[in-house]
Design a protein around this motif. Sequence first.
Motif, PDB file in Angstrom:
ATOM      1  N   ALA A 412       0.954  -0.995  -0.312  1.00 58.80           N
ATOM      2  CA  ALA A 412      -0.545  -0.252   0.177  1.00 58.80           C
ATOM      3  C   ALA A 412       0.936   1.086   0.098  1.00 58.80           C
ATOM      4  O   ALA A 412       0.314   1.864  -1.115  1.00 58.80           O
ATOM      5  CB  ALA A 412      -0.537   0.154   1.002  1.00 58.80           C
ATOM      6  N   ILE A 413       2.331   1.584   0.702  1.00 56.45           N
ATOM      7  CA  ILE A 413       2.837   2.406   1.359  1.00 56.45           C
ATOM      8  C   ILE A 413       4.026   2.232  -0.174  1.00 56.45           C
ATOM      9  O   ILE A 413       3.731   3.814  -0.731  1.00 56.45           O
ATOM     10  CB  ILE A 413       4.020   2.060   1.564  1.00 56.45           C
ATOM     11  N   LEU A 414       4.042   1.554  -1.285  1.00 56.81           N
ATOM     12  CA  LEU A 414       5.011   1.247  -2.284  1.00 56.81           C
ATOM     13  C   LEU A 414       3.899   1.608  -3.506  1.00 56.81           C
ATOM     14  O   LEU A 414       4.048   3.304  -4.359  1.00 56.81           O
ATOM     15  CB  LEU A 414       5.080   0.200  -2.666  1.00 56.81           C
ATOM     16  N   SER A 415       2.894   1.596  -3.449  1.00 60.35           N
ATOM     17  CA  SER A 415       1.344   1.634  -4.610  1.00 60.35           C
ATOM     18  C   SER A 415       1.503   3.444  -4.206  1.00 60.35           C
ATOM     19  O   SER A 415       0.715   4.259  -5.264  1.00 60.35           O
ATOM     20  CB  SER A 415      -0.099   1.246  -4.486  1.00 60.35           C
ATOM     21  N   LEU A 416       1.202   4.166  -3.252  1.00 64.14           N
ATOM     22  CA  LEU A 416       1.315   5.718  -2.960  1.00 64.14           C
ATOM     23  C   LEU A 416       2.207   5.809  -3.952  1.00 64.14           C
ATOM     24  O   LEU A 416       1.998   7.255  -3.963  1.00 64.14           O
ATOM     25  CB  LEU A 416       1.026   6.035  -2.081  1.00 64.14           C
ATOM     26  N   TRP A 417       3.620   5.674  -3.580  1.00 60.64           N
ATOM     27  CA  TRP A 417       4.546   5.795  -3.482  1.00 60.64           C
ATOM     28  C   TRP A 417       4.870   5.972  -5.909  1.00 60.64           C
ATOM     29  O   TRP A 417       5.339   6.972  -5.748  1.00 60.64           O
ATOM     30  CB  TRP A 417       5.792   5.878  -3.497  1.00 60.64           C
ATOM     31  N   ILE A 418       4.373   5.114  -5.916  1.00 62.60           N
ATOM     32  CA  ILE A 418       4.164   5.260  -7.719  1.00 62.60           C
ATOM     33  C   ILE A 418       2.710   6.141  -7.898  1.00 62.60           C
ATOM     34  O   ILE A 418       3.608   6.084  -8.709  1.00 62.60           O
ATOM     35  CB  ILE A 418       3.789   3.447  -8.227  1.00 62.60           C
ATOM     36  N   ALA A 419       1.497   6.075  -7.521  1.00 57.71           N
ATOM     37  CA  ALA A 419       0.863   6.700  -7.491  1.00 57.71           C
ATOM     38  C   ALA A 419       1.494   8.702  -8.097  1.00 57.71           C
ATOM     39  O   ALA A 419       1.399   9.248  -8.746  1.00 57.71           O
ATOM     40  CB  ALA A 419      -0.377   6.533  -7.100  1.00 57.71           C
ATOM     41  N   LYS A 420       2.353   8.631  -6.870  1.00 59.17           N
ATOM     42  CA  LYS A 420       3.184  10.407  -6.531  1.00 59.17           C
ATOM     43  C   LYS A 420       3.648   9.778  -7.598  1.00 59.17           C
ATOM     44  O   LYS A 420       3.538  11.063  -8.290  1.00 59.17           O
ATOM     45  CB  LYS A 420       3.237  10.267  -5.600  1.00 59.17           C
ATOM     46  N   HIS A 421       4.573   9.297  -8.358  1.00 65.40           N
ATOM     47  CA  HIS A 421       5.494   9.889  -9.100  1.00 65.40           C
ATOM     48  C   HIS A 421       4.716  10.034 -10.553  1.00 65.40           C
ATOM     49  O   HIS A 421       4.887  10.905 -11.108  1.00 65.40           O
ATOM     50  CB  HIS A 421       6.275   8.005  -8.953  1.00 65.40           C
ATOM     51  N   GLN A 422       3.783   9.068 -10.851  1.00 63.03           N
ATOM     52  CA  GLN A 422       2.635   9.079 -11.913  1.00 63.03           C
ATOM     53  C   GLN A 422       1.952  10.049 -12.051  1.00 63.03           C
ATOM     54  O   GLN A 422       2.390  11.329 -12.843  1.00 63.03           O
ATOM     55  CB  GLN A 422       1.271   7.702 -11.764  1.00 63.03           C
ATOM     56  N   MET A 423       1.825  10.983 -10.876  1.00 65.33           N
ATOM     57  CA  MET A 423       0.768  11.933 -10.785  1.00 65.33           C
ATOM     58  C   MET A 423       2.463  13.346 -10.852  1.00 65.33           C
ATOM     59  O   MET A 423       1.521  14.380 -11.323  1.00 65.33           O
ATOM     60  CB  MET A 423       0.272  12.135  -9.757  1.00 65.33           C
ATOM     61  N   ASN A 424       3.383  13.142 -10.311  1.00 61.43           N
ATOM     62  CA  ASN A 424       4.436  14.336 -10.401  1.00 61.43           C
ATOM     63  C   ASN A 424       4.339  14.239 -12.120  1.00 61.43           C
ATOM     64  O   ASN A 424       5.277  15.098 -12.542  1.00 61.43           O
ATOM     65  CB  ASN A 424       5.468  13.243  -9.751  1.00 61.43           C
ATOM     66  N   ARG A 425       3.972  13.502 -12.899  1.00 58.59           N
ATOM     67  CA  ARG A 425       5.301  13.156 -13.749  1.00 58.59           C
ATOM     68  C   ARG A 425       3.653  13.543 -14.870  1.00 58.59           C
ATOM     69  O   ARG A 425       3.994  14.513 -15.605  1.00 58.59           O
ATOM     70  CB  ARG A 425       4.791  11.499 -15.114  1.00 58.59           C
ATOM     71  N   GLU A 426       2.683  13.956 -14.552  1.00 60.23           N
ATOM     72  CA  GLU A 426       1.410  14.896 -14.613  1.00 60.23           C
ATOM     73  C   GLU A 426       1.590  16.451 -14.686  1.00 60.23           C
ATOM     74  O   GLU A 426       1.846  16.774 -15.776  1.00 60.23           O
ATOM     75  CB  GLU A 426       0.130  14.527 -15.141  1.00 60.23           C
ATOM     76  N   PHE A 427       2.284  16.288 -13.455  1.00 55.78           N
ATOM     77  CA  PHE A 427       2.418  17.660 -13.570  1.00 55.78           C
ATOM     78  C   PHE A 427       3.176  18.278 -13.977  1.00 55.78           C
ATOM     79  O   PHE A 427       3.489  19.755 -14.081  1.00 55.78           O
ATOM     80  CB  PHE A 427       3.186  17.782 -11.848  1.00 55.78           C
ATOM     81  N   ARG A 428       4.989  17.589 -14.718  1.00 56.86           N
ATOM     82  CA  ARG A 428       6.031  18.307 -15.063  1.00 56.86           C
ATOM     83  C   ARG A 428       4.994  18.546 -16.323  1.00 56.86           C
ATOM     84  O   ARG A 428       5.945  19.739 -16.901  1.00 56.86           O
ATOM     85  CB  ARG A 428       6.535  17.017 -14.758  1.00 56.86           C
ATOM     86  N   GLU A 429       4.260  17.472 -17.345  1.00 55.00           N
ATOM     87  CA  GLU A 429       3.706  17.679 -18.130  1.00 55.00           C
ATOM     88  C   GLU A 429       3.129  19.298 -18.443  1.00 55.00           C
ATOM     89  O   GLU A 429       2.752  19.588 -19.354  1.00 55.00           O
ATOM     90  CB  GLU A 429       3.148  16.853 -19.182  1.00 55.00           C
ATOM     91  N   LYS A 430       2.220  19.509 -17.642  1.00 55.73           N
ATOM     92  CA  LYS A 430       1.557  20.423 -17.601  1.00 55.73           C
ATOM     93  C   LYS A 430       2.646  22.251 -16.355  1.00 55.73           C
ATOM     94  O   LYS A 430       2.323  23.152 -17.957  1.00 55.73           O
ATOM     95  CB  LYS A 430       0.091  20.547 -16.522  1.00 55.73           C
ATOM     96  N   PHE A 431       3.466  21.901 -16.032  1.00 59.57           N
ATOM     97  CA  PHE A 431       3.440  22.858 -15.723  1.00 59.57           C
ATOM     98  C   PHE A 431       5.233  23.432 -15.410  1.00 59.57           C
ATOM     99  O   PHE A 431       5.688  23.977 -15.394  1.00 59.57           O
ATOM    100  CB  PHE A 431       3.346  23.089 -14.044  1.00 59.57           C
ATOM    101  N   ARG A 432       5.543  22.112 -16.282  1.00 60.53           N
ATOM    102  CA  ARG A 432       6.884  22.363 -16.904  1.00 60.53           C
ATOM    103  C   ARG A 432       7.764  22.062 -15.399  1.00 60.53           C
ATOM    104  O   ARG A 432       9.524  22.912 -15.435  1.00 60.53           O
ATOM    105  CB  ARG A 432       7.024  22.971 -17.719  1.00 60.53           C
ATOM    106  N   VAL A 433       7.071  21.214 -14.282  1.00 63.08           N
ATOM    107  CA  VAL A 433       8.567  21.976 -13.079  1.00 63.08           C
ATOM    108  C   VAL A 433       8.928  20.013 -12.471  1.00 63.08           C
ATOM    109  O   VAL A 433       7.300  19.444 -13.011  1.00 63.08           O
ATOM    110  CB  VAL A 433       7.465  22.336 -12.170  1.00 63.08           C
ATOM    111  N   GLU A 434       9.711  19.835 -12.442  1.00 59.01           N
ATOM    112  CA  GLU A 434       9.724  18.416 -11.804  1.00 59.01           C
ATOM    113  C   GLU A 434      10.130  18.136 -10.202  1.00 59.01           C
ATOM    114  O   GLU A 434      10.085  18.592 -10.060  1.00 59.01           O
ATOM    115  CB  GLU A 434      11.747  18.039 -12.107  1.00 59.01           C
TER     116      GLU A 434
END
Length: 906
Positions: A412-434
């Motif tokens: 469950a903890i790992l799943s949340l980390w992975i979900a966070k990374h996937q959403m971070n990628r979406e964040f980067r695509e939208k706002f050009r911020v890593e």
Amino acid sequence: MARLSLKAVEERVAPLAARESYDREFIFDLLIAFGKPQGNVTRLRNGSLNVAVDTTTEVAQKNVVYFKETANDPLEVIEELKTTPAVVRFSTRFVIVTDYVDLIAHDTKTNETIGFPIQEIDQHFTFFLPWAGMEKAQYVAESHADVKAAERMGKLFDELLHANPGIFEDERGRHSLNIFFTRLLFCFFAEDTGIFGDNQFTNAIGSQTQPDGSDLAEFLTDLFKALDTEYPADKPKHLAEFPYVNGRLFTVTDEQTVPRFTKQAREELISSGKLIWRDINPDIFGSMFQAIVTPGKRSDLGQHYTSVPNILKTIEPLFLDDLKEEINESQDSERRMVRLLDRIAAIKVFDPACGSGNFLVIAYKELRKLEHAILERLAELSPSHQMLWADSRINIENFYGIEIDDFAVEVAILSLWIAKHQMNREFREKFRVEIPLIPLKETGQIKAGNATRVDWNTVCPNDNHAEIYLIGNPPYKGANDQTDDMKRDFPFVFENQGFPKSLDYIALWFKKGADYIRDSSAKLAFVSTNSITQGQQVELLSPYILNEPLEIGYAYTSFKWQNNAKHNAGVTVVVVSLRNRSADPKYLFTGGLRLNADNINGYLADGSVNYVSARRSALAIGLAPMAKGSQPTDGGNLVLDSAARAELLATDPRATPLIKEFLGADEFIDGKERYCLWIADEQLELANSIPQVRSRLAQTAIMRRASKKEATRKFAETPHRFTEIRYKPTNSIIVPSHSSSRRSHIPIGYLGPDAVISNAAFAVYDADPWLFALISSRSHTIWAAAVGGQIKTDYRYSNTIVYNNFPVPLLSDAVKEKLTVAALRVLDVREYHCEQTLAELYDPDKMPQDLRDAHAEIDALVDSIYSKKPYETDEQRLSDLFAMYERMTAEEAAKAPAKKTRRTAK
């Protein structure tokens, strides 16, 4: 000669880096360090193995090496040598050129070239690992990781258990193996999503370990330690390029053992790494992999997770819809949008039966999407808000869970980390911020423990002001299926006070959830099997969860719990949301519709009455009494199948008046033939004069005398009688005690005076056809489904709960006449299809159209009793039924005191 492990090669190469000066001997010592036989290298040194080259400056061996020392630029020299006849003709693997200050090497197979100071040979020794039998791997992801990934990992899991007998059998060992698999899952995901280099993990295994897997455990142990080491200089040189992960995932402890690998296990590991993991749904794979490592669950692979659409049924009406509406309303206000962002950042989501975290993952991702939408709008409104884009404000630490399985906690903890990374990628695509995922800083709020015994406030404190949402799919077990441990959980929840012993196990989550949210702004929405909203369970549970000040805010009525797993679960479930009483709207979701409700009761119907209790007589005036059928208690001696009946009559035809048709639910619906000896007192002399009948009566007496029940022993004196006699020689209505819930109508029968209804059905004697029509209706069927409940997939009928509580107003003779005509039409159609059983006739996929039409006529007539307008849904029918039930019970209660007063006056 045994091949060297990576660590052994590293140790043997290290002294070469410590030399003060270098000469031609360097290449021979390097070959020896990689395990080339001493005799082979000696002959090479002496020139006997050398191919036709200048032996003063060059060393060349077929398939192995072309080494050249030079005073010129090594890089220019190696470019010339790559295509020389000797290198090409003799398939030389490595071309090496050095001026003994720098070294340039080229791998002719992979076409890679590397250069470094010769004194750093120990830092780059992995380039030459093919000499030690560790071929370089350049794996390309082949297909998306889905259920097949879990199946492949399952093969790896089984192979590792086989290769490590005894090590992982106890609880500590299983925990260690579970943690190991959690780490593998992270590494596979990391190398496909930019956390690691592309395929870095799988390529390292393929390149730096022996094909037989003998050194893989040692390699992985070192790798995991390197992933927990912050500075590259402190890591083994061949692992220095792996990043620092932290976050407790790779923390080294004495309890965590890396299993030994076989050749097959290594191949399964590499095959898993070749899948595409970047788009894996963390809400899905957690449950799949939990099934892998849980004994007895492999056959359920992928079955017991809830699909995203079903999870959204809990979180959308609970809070997402409200947030989306507020975003729409705030589109033109920077202040409101920033305030909404603050609100979203503070929301806490709590799953007290979180499993592998799929509900939490989806809630996290949905809140991140809303955050992105707000930031995009703020960027349009004013560039000054760009400061908000530095990081996400949705913190994993605001997602809480309790889970009894320790591996599921880690996943469950790992799943949340992975979900966070996937959403971070979406964040980067939208706002050009890593937003880098690692080093991992948030460890999550998932706690291991038995949620029925843990104080939920110690996990997620509810201070009455926080915006907290409880969600999840707690475990379900019926009262008869609960383990001893489950039964021992009940006193903890009810604090050693009395509690209904027949409660379903999931009731504990509803009870604790109700206590947790009471008098606060917190709300909950749980997925449950629909049994919790049917029959006896409603009466048992409602007093604990639907008392002041709590109410059901919204609910999804019964639907199939389906997902994308290989073996689709297909369980029938509901979603029930509890909240403190509010003026906010209440909704029932059913059949794709959202219906407004004044009050949602325990049956998930719009009605004020939360539950109904058993009655000894019918609530409605004019309904003939219904009773259970007659019970023989005979050890099978008074009951005959068709063969026994034929044999008895062939032996002695005088038995004919002693035999009647005997019908229970199975006989009536499935067309089975069964008979019984029905002997009146005045027929006893005849019965005893027939040897076969006399023998059966004697056996019945013996059986009854042997009973542990005193009442049954008394009936041994009258073995010719049933122990419970309710038969009457009149027309009767038979109602099966159970019937498949796939049917739109419960098949109800109208029988002649010579049929005895058994205790496996209910009977109404002296019955008029209009009553047959009334209780054959869809309205009566859905009433039975609600208040009677189900046994597995069957309607469970009850005279005291279903029939006696069925609300029916006084019917005029004209209405009864219409119902009678409609009833006879149904019976005529059945007679026309007499070659088919009722099971066949009422199969929803095969039901004849004329029978559908006949029932539709009944349904329309009965519906008109309750509503002037046709019903669109069963929920509307049920709502009106409960409204009438409430009125009738209120009128009954109002009359009760007057009756008591008159009796007192007497």
